[in-house]
Design a protein around this motif. Sequence first.
Motif, PDB file in Angstrom:
ATOM      1  N   GLY A   1       0.520  -0.964   0.372  1.00  0.00           N
ATOM      2  CA  GLY A   1      -0.185  -0.001  -0.162  1.00  0.00           C
ATOM      3  C   GLY A   1       0.830   1.583   0.158  1.00  0.00           C
ATOM      4  N   VAL A   2       1.814   1.021   1.013  1.00  0.00           N
ATOM      5  CA  VAL A   2       2.564   2.147   1.260  1.00  0.00           C
ATOM      6  C   VAL A   2       3.252   2.968  -0.404  1.00  0.00           C
ATOM      7  CG1 VAL A   2       4.421   3.519   1.854  1.00  0.00           C
ATOM      8  CG2 VAL A   2       3.304   2.028   3.374  1.00  0.00           C
ATOM      9  N   THR A   3       4.346   2.007  -0.991  1.00  0.00           N
ATOM     10  CA  THR A   3       4.987   1.695  -2.418  1.00  0.00           C
ATOM     11  C   THR A   3       4.172   2.665  -2.954  1.00  0.00           C
ATOM     12  OG1 THR A   3       6.035  -0.496  -1.745  1.00  0.00           O
ATOM     13  CG2 THR A   3       6.788   0.318  -3.656  1.00  0.00           C
ATOM     14  N   LEU A   4       2.908   1.804  -3.343  1.00  0.00           N
ATOM     15  CA  LEU A   4       1.515   2.473  -4.576  1.00  0.00           C
ATOM     16  C   LEU A   4       0.983   3.127  -4.784  1.00  0.00           C
ATOM     17  CD1 LEU A   4       0.309  -0.930  -5.671  1.00  0.00           C
ATOM     18  CD2 LEU A   4       2.485   0.536  -6.953  1.00  0.00           C
ATOM     19  N   GLY A   5       0.944   3.710  -3.028  1.00  0.00           N
ATOM     20  CA  GLY A   5      -0.169   5.197  -2.582  1.00  0.00           C
ATOM     21  C   GLY A   5       0.380   6.371  -2.518  1.00  0.00           C
ATOM     22  N   LEU A   6       2.218   6.096  -1.906  1.00  0.00           N
ATOM     23  CA  LEU A   6       3.180   7.568  -1.880  1.00  0.00           C
ATOM     24  C   LEU A   6       3.068   8.019  -3.171  1.00  0.00           C
ATOM     25  CD1 LEU A   6       5.385   6.884   0.405  1.00  0.00           C
ATOM     26  CD2 LEU A   6       3.866   8.214   0.787  1.00  0.00           C
ATOM     27  N   PRO A   7       3.524   7.094  -4.225  1.00  0.00           N
ATOM     28  CA  PRO A   7       3.805   8.489  -5.856  1.00  0.00           C
ATOM     29  C   PRO A   7       2.290   8.694  -6.525  1.00  0.00           C
ATOM     30  CG  PRO A   7       4.084   5.520  -6.153  1.00  0.00           C
ATOM     31  CD  PRO A   7       4.235   6.042  -4.257  1.00  0.00           C
ATOM     32  N   ALA A   8       1.275   7.676  -5.734  1.00  0.00           N
ATOM     33  CA  ALA A   8       0.056   7.740  -6.484  1.00  0.00           C
ATOM     34  C   ALA A   8      -0.255   9.340  -6.036  1.00  0.00           C
ATOM     35  CB  ALA A   8      -0.850   6.984  -5.903  1.00  0.00           C
TER      36      ALA A   8
END
Lengths: 346, 391
Positions: B135-142
């Motif tokens: 979640g963090v790896t994808l949520g941050l850039p999103a």
Amino acid sequence: MLKFLLRRLFTMVLTALCLTFVVFFLTNLPPNLEKLAKSEAGSRITDAEVESWLEKNGHARPLLVRYGEWLGVMPGWTREENGVTLGRCIARGQDPAEAPRFCGVLEGYWGLSSVFKDDVGTIIGTRLGLTGILMFWVMMLMVPVSLIIGVLAGMREGSKLDRSLSTFSIASTATPEYVSGVILIAVFATSMGWKVFKGTATSAMDSITFENFFLPVLTIALYGIGYIARMTRASMTEVMTAQYIRTARLKGVSFTNVVMKHALRNALIAPFTVIMLQFPWLLNGVVIVETLFNYKGFGWTLVQAAGNNDIQLLLGCSVVAVVVVLATQLISDVGYVFLNPRIRIS
Amino acid sequence: MEDLGWGAILLGVAKQFLPVWIALVVTFAVSIRFKRRLGLYGKLFDSTIGMIGFAIVMFWVFSALFADLIVTHDTLSQISQMKNKMPGTAKPDGSGWYLLGGDHLGRDVFSRMVAGSRVVIQIAPLATLFAFMVGVTLGLPAGYYAGKLDTGLSFLANLILAFPVILLFYLLVTPEIVETGLPQYLAIVLFLFPIIFLMVLVNSRYYVMPAFRTKVLTAIAVIGGYLYLALVGEVGTKVAVLPNAIDLIHVPGNILIVFVSVVFVNSPTVFRIVRGITLDIKTRDYVSAAQTRGERPWYIMLWEILPNARGPLIVDFCLRIGYTTILLGTLGFFGLGLSPESPDWGSTINAGRKLLTIAPHPAIVPALALMSLVLGLNLLADGLREESLKD
């Protein structure tokens, strides 16, 4: 507003298409089809016979074609055998010329269930009706109780009433349906506890009584009550610190009047969304509770379909589930805008 | 030998949990002694609710740790005379009691409950951690880049969230689907994220110290890569990378599948939370300051935004472990994934519910255990939330 609605509808349709495709893909993997062939044509058939059965029944073609057929945007398969034309859309004994070219979900043809030997559409219709009754009573119990608890707790933040009601809400969210259901049955429906209710709801399918229906309804409602009550409490405490509440109090309006007339309406906007978004959760609870109490509604059907590799029925169930989830999302969005004048959609 | 009364049963159970009590007292004594130096963890001991929650959670963690000392009987050995016997029944050969009775196969309910805590404590926090990494790896850039990336990822997340969880489990965990290796392919994708996360984390921080950075990155790549390959692959299944001689980690196939599906279900929600917080934090001044300094995007995301989002994330982490515990129980309740002999709470509730009218205790004991753990996690999250808001 219209543009927003249209965009939401477009996303919804796209999501539904993607999801049904995923379910279609997962239920039509080779091992599933092999199992289907064996259950339809005899469990001792050889691999070659499985192949030919799949070939004959239109399962051996590309996935996208089959998906299109199931959806009803591709013409159904037809095949000549001993001078008789057979096909997906041709009922037994029907004249091929009269049969429709397309037959899929969009045309209202949901396929045949291999477990219940009946039309998927009718099965889902009756089962959904039964679940609808259950959901109705759950809502009738859950919504008022949770709103009252939330409002009472949020009215005076930090008070003893607030503390005890909040603890109750936390406890109820921490108790999944299969735990509360088991405990409720053990306490209220066995000879060791009080035997006031029935531990199964099978008889509720014909005639609903308080005795056979209260426990399943309570079990589903309990899990939701805590969550909605906490949301209501949060929004109520926020409203109670607003300027206009203080003004009303300073004006000399009684506390009851402030809560009932000024705070309540504004505090209930947030819980509305939460209640709508609870529907997908309820679906989860419904599956567990219907299995536990042996109430043969939609959730029970879903478990039967999934457990018995009933591809068409499972697909039908997932379409319904997905549509329910997406529709509630849409309603909650639109309703939120209607209820809250401060939200403007660009 | 006499059967035990309720008082004696309680005493006996409490006595069996002795190692847990000792460990709990030590933990609390040490933590309260040094609570001023322990940051947010220390502050937890200022809130009663937080302390109660922490105590319950640690109770189960220690139970899982010392399970071998606590159990009174083997979890699988059956004594046919003890079928559905009430709590406190003495064994026929007089060598002891079934403290909390016997189940439908004549196994000790108490020992199975304790052993079940080990399954839950092993899977739930780790699965939640993995879901957070994804979640963090994808949520941050999103959240940080927004735009097309955000639209695409959010659509995917909503897609998974629109799936009824139980249907998803049935679709992922049934034997036919497992046969195709699909859960393992999912594992290949999902387990990659922790490694990516750690590498990006180190790379963005030590970019200016190339020698050190390269060393750490190589270490992560080698150790992480080995763990990854050993976890994902298993000889004899669809995905077999390492030969048996090197593959030292043998996760029973069904546990891996359960693990993967729980991570898969949890990560979209984490993604949405992280994305929301990032959207909020990226408008802060310190982010603009970092941008003006010329920091690279990943540095800002991981070392400026993420630490400042820790409050809500820690709270959600606790809540999510509880939710994962519930999910694991749901899987067990439907007899999916874990083997029927497994002592985990969901499976035992499922086995016990069929005989609820004859003998309710085999289902009630694990049900109460599960409920108390989730309640503890909820209270802990509440305490943490209160204390973290006080800063």
